[in-house]
Enzyme design. Sequence first.
Site, PDB file in Angstrom:
ATOM      1  N   ASP A 187       9.402   0.943   5.371  1.00  0.00           N
ATOM      2  CA  ASP A 187      10.435   0.263   6.144  1.00  0.00           C
ATOM      3  C   ASP A 187      11.305   1.256   6.901  1.00  0.00           C
ATOM      4  O   ASP A 187      11.623   1.072   8.079  1.00  0.00           O
ATOM      5  CB  ASP A 187      11.331  -0.568   5.222  1.00  0.00           C
ATOM      6  CG  ASP A 187      10.551  -1.629   4.467  1.00  0.00           C
ATOM      7  OD1 ASP A 187       9.382  -1.867   4.822  1.00  0.00           O
ATOM      8  OD2 ASP A 187      11.118  -2.210   3.528  1.00  0.00           O
ATOM      9  N   THR A 191       0.828  -1.206   0.000  1.00  0.00           N
ATOM     10  CA  THR A 191       0.000   0.000   0.000  1.00  0.00           C
ATOM     11  C   THR A 191       0.861   1.254   0.000  1.00  0.00           C
ATOM     12  O   THR A 191       0.386   2.325  -0.379  1.00  0.00           O
ATOM     13  CB  THR A 191      -0.917   0.032   1.246  1.00  0.00           C
ATOM     14  OG1 THR A 191      -0.112  -0.267   2.393  1.00  0.00           O
ATOM     15  CG2 THR A 191      -2.039  -0.973   1.137  1.00  0.00           C
ATOM     16  N   GLY A 241      12.499 -10.247   4.596  1.00  0.00           N
ATOM     17  CA  GLY A 241      11.329  -9.384   4.728  1.00  0.00           C
ATOM     18  C   GLY A 241      11.246  -8.649   6.050  1.00  0.00           C
ATOM     19  O   GLY A 241      10.234  -8.028   6.356  1.00  0.00           O
ATOM     20  N   SER A 271      31.178  -4.837   7.173  1.00  0.00           N
ATOM     21  CA  SER A 271      30.072  -5.448   7.904  1.00  0.00           C
ATOM     22  C   SER A 271      30.567  -6.737   8.544  1.00  0.00           C
ATOM     23  O   SER A 271      31.307  -7.498   7.910  1.00  0.00           O
ATOM     24  CB  SER A 271      28.926  -5.780   6.948  1.00  0.00           C
ATOM     25  OG  SER A 271      28.035  -6.683   7.564  1.00  0.00           O
ATOM     26  N   GLY A 319      17.276 -10.331   4.025  1.00  0.00           N
ATOM     27  CA  GLY A 319      16.567 -10.866   2.869  1.00  0.00           C
ATOM     28  C   GLY A 319      15.365 -11.722   3.215  1.00  0.00           C
ATOM     29  O   GLY A 319      14.913 -12.520   2.403  1.00  0.00           O
ATOM     30  N   TYR A 351       8.255  -7.127  -7.802  1.00  0.00           N
ATOM     31  CA  TYR A 351       7.880  -5.939  -7.031  1.00  0.00           C
ATOM     32  C   TYR A 351       7.671  -4.753  -7.972  1.00  0.00           C
ATOM     33  O   TYR A 351       6.657  -4.054  -7.924  1.00  0.00           O
ATOM     34  CB  TYR A 351       8.979  -5.636  -6.007  1.00  0.00           C
ATOM     35  CG  TYR A 351       8.675  -4.505  -5.054  1.00  0.00           C
ATOM     36  CD1 TYR A 351       8.171  -4.770  -3.785  1.00  0.00           C
ATOM     37  CD2 TYR A 351       8.896  -3.181  -5.414  1.00  0.00           C
ATOM     38  CE1 TYR A 351       7.898  -3.736  -2.905  1.00  0.00           C
ATOM     39  CE2 TYR A 351       8.626  -2.146  -4.546  1.00  0.00           C
ATOM     40  CZ  TYR A 351       8.134  -2.426  -3.285  1.00  0.00           C
ATOM     41  OH  TYR A 351       7.864  -1.397  -2.434  1.00  0.00           O
TER      42      TYR A 351
HETATM   43  P1  ADP Z   1      15.379  -7.186   3.735  1.00  0.00           P
HETATM   44  O1  ADP Z   1      15.467  -5.697   3.759  1.00  0.00           O
HETATM   45  O2  ADP Z   1      13.970  -7.672   3.818  1.00  0.00           O
HETATM   46  O3  ADP Z   1      16.236  -7.860   4.751  1.00  0.00           O
HETATM   47  P2  ADP Z   1      16.565  -6.778   1.173  1.00  0.00           P
HETATM   48  O4  ADP Z   1      16.794  -7.680   0.016  1.00  0.00           O
HETATM   49  O5  ADP Z   1      15.813  -5.523   0.957  1.00  0.00           O
HETATM   50  O6  ADP Z   1      15.899  -7.665   2.309  1.00  0.00           O
HETATM   51  O7  ADP Z   1      17.961  -6.362   1.791  1.00  0.00           O
HETATM   52  C1  ADP Z   1      18.926  -7.330   2.078  1.00  0.00           C
HETATM   53  C2  ADP Z   1      20.295  -6.823   1.640  1.00  0.00           C
HETATM   54  O8  ADP Z   1      20.728  -5.774   2.534  1.00  0.00           O
HETATM   55  C3  ADP Z   1      21.384  -7.864   1.722  1.00  0.00           C
HETATM   56  O9  ADP Z   1      21.454  -8.624   0.536  1.00  0.00           O
HETATM   57  C4  ADP Z   1      22.633  -7.011   1.911  1.00  0.00           C
HETATM   58  O10 ADP Z   1      23.074  -6.491   0.666  1.00  0.00           O
HETATM   59  C5  ADP Z   1      22.115  -5.849   2.735  1.00  0.00           C
HETATM   60  N1  ADP Z   1      22.345  -6.068   4.176  1.00  0.00           N
HETATM   61  C6  ADP Z   1      21.425  -6.139   5.156  1.00  0.00           C
HETATM   62  N2  ADP Z   1      21.993  -6.328   6.367  1.00  0.00           N
HETATM   63  C7  ADP Z   1      23.327  -6.366   6.154  1.00  0.00           C
HETATM   64  C8  ADP Z   1      24.470  -6.550   7.011  1.00  0.00           C
HETATM   65  N3  ADP Z   1      24.358  -6.726   8.308  1.00  0.00           N
HETATM   66  N4  ADP Z   1      25.679  -6.541   6.413  1.00  0.00           N
HETATM   67  C9  ADP Z   1      25.825  -6.369   5.084  1.00  0.00           C
HETATM   68  N5  ADP Z   1      24.791  -6.202   4.246  1.00  0.00           N
HETATM   69  C10 ADP Z   1      23.554  -6.203   4.756  1.00  0.00           C
HETATM   70 MG    MG Z   2      14.728  -4.360   2.253  1.00  0.00          MG
END
Ligand code: ADP
Ligand code: MG
Length: 386
Positions: free
Chosen positions: A175, A39, A127, A71, A125, A227
Amino acid sequence: MTAGPSPSACADAFRDAYGHEPEGVWIAPGRINLIGEHTDYNDGFVLPVALPHALAAAAARRTDGVVRLRSRQSGEEFATRTSDLVPGSVPGWAAYPAGALWALAESGVRIDGLDLMVDSTIPSGTGLSSSAALTCATVLAAAHTHGASPDPARVAVLAQQAENGFVGMPCGIMDQSASMLATAGHALFMDTRSLETEQVPFDLAGRGLALLVVDTRAPHRHVDGAYAERRRSCEEAARVLGVPALRDVTAEGLPAALEALPDAVSRRRVRHVVTENERVLETVALLRSGDVHRVGPLFTASHASMRDDYEITVPEVDTAVDALLAAGALGARMTGGGFGGCVIALVEAQERESCLEAVRAAYRERGFAEPAGFTALPAQGARRVV
Ligand code: ADP
Ligand code: MG
């Protein structure tokens, strides 16, 4: 057991990596959306809560124009110059924090350079919005170390711009707003058109209830493309209907809108968005009056709408919802963008283990990978911790 990251461990990792002290540690949480899916890019309503799972970012300003990003969850380190931070220039995970710096610079904050170390307990990843936590924490850390203090709603907008304009993910504002603005014990009711928010009391424990989060471990399939495709079809339907966004189609106006649409697919998409906005408003009304139990059926109706009309669920997700409802959950639905990810269920507190076990059993029967689960209380939004 704490669900959040340890700020001191993040600071230690920073010191080990860079050989000097961080100036601070900032924390941004993940989120689940109670209801109101797809939404936000239709100018509609959402109702997320922040999770205790969060991302910590330790940072220090540099004065030589160099940016270094690390990270604890990734082996890939990234280094660049602030002048080279242009969309498309940064691969992999580092695009998120690099995008945060880019968005902050675009907003007029001069970035002199930064060392950044992040550490997260948000499963990525699935959600739960690890990406928004990453961009929000980076915007906060970079702003504060450069003497800027954008208000939390502004940080959310900059973090969204990082994903939209730098990473290339056309996500809405939910988000980032949840991560920045949520407060403990509340759900964040948000009008994504006006960006107005209201903290709605969400007292689970007081009602003997629990919010069960099940990570279905279903691999995301074609999620970005699907999406963007859903988003495009909503924009096209709004154009056909002559409204600025699908938010402007009311429940009363829905039958006429459906008549006016040329094909069955866009009718289904529009019906999801319009009825989902209604369900958010009904949920908020129930929470305001303390009628938390009655929210359950709205969750379940939302799931059916995502499955049948928006067509964004997958077998693992539907199986989890069916198993939870059969085991006595008051309501259950997929949360997040779809095609895998997490399912949430409103359950009687004493039934959380049996509900989760019912999902495990259903998964074993179908040969799906073992799901993970936890219960969550609405947590606090982003903040500086050290
Ligand atoms: P969600 O936001 O639902 O977890 P997304 O696909 O939008 O899924 O985002 C996930 C991406 O964010 C990962 O593939 C990575 O690139 C990045 N990411 C998230 N947390 C970390 C982390 N702690 N360290 C490095 N990259 C991260
Ligand atoms: Mg995300």
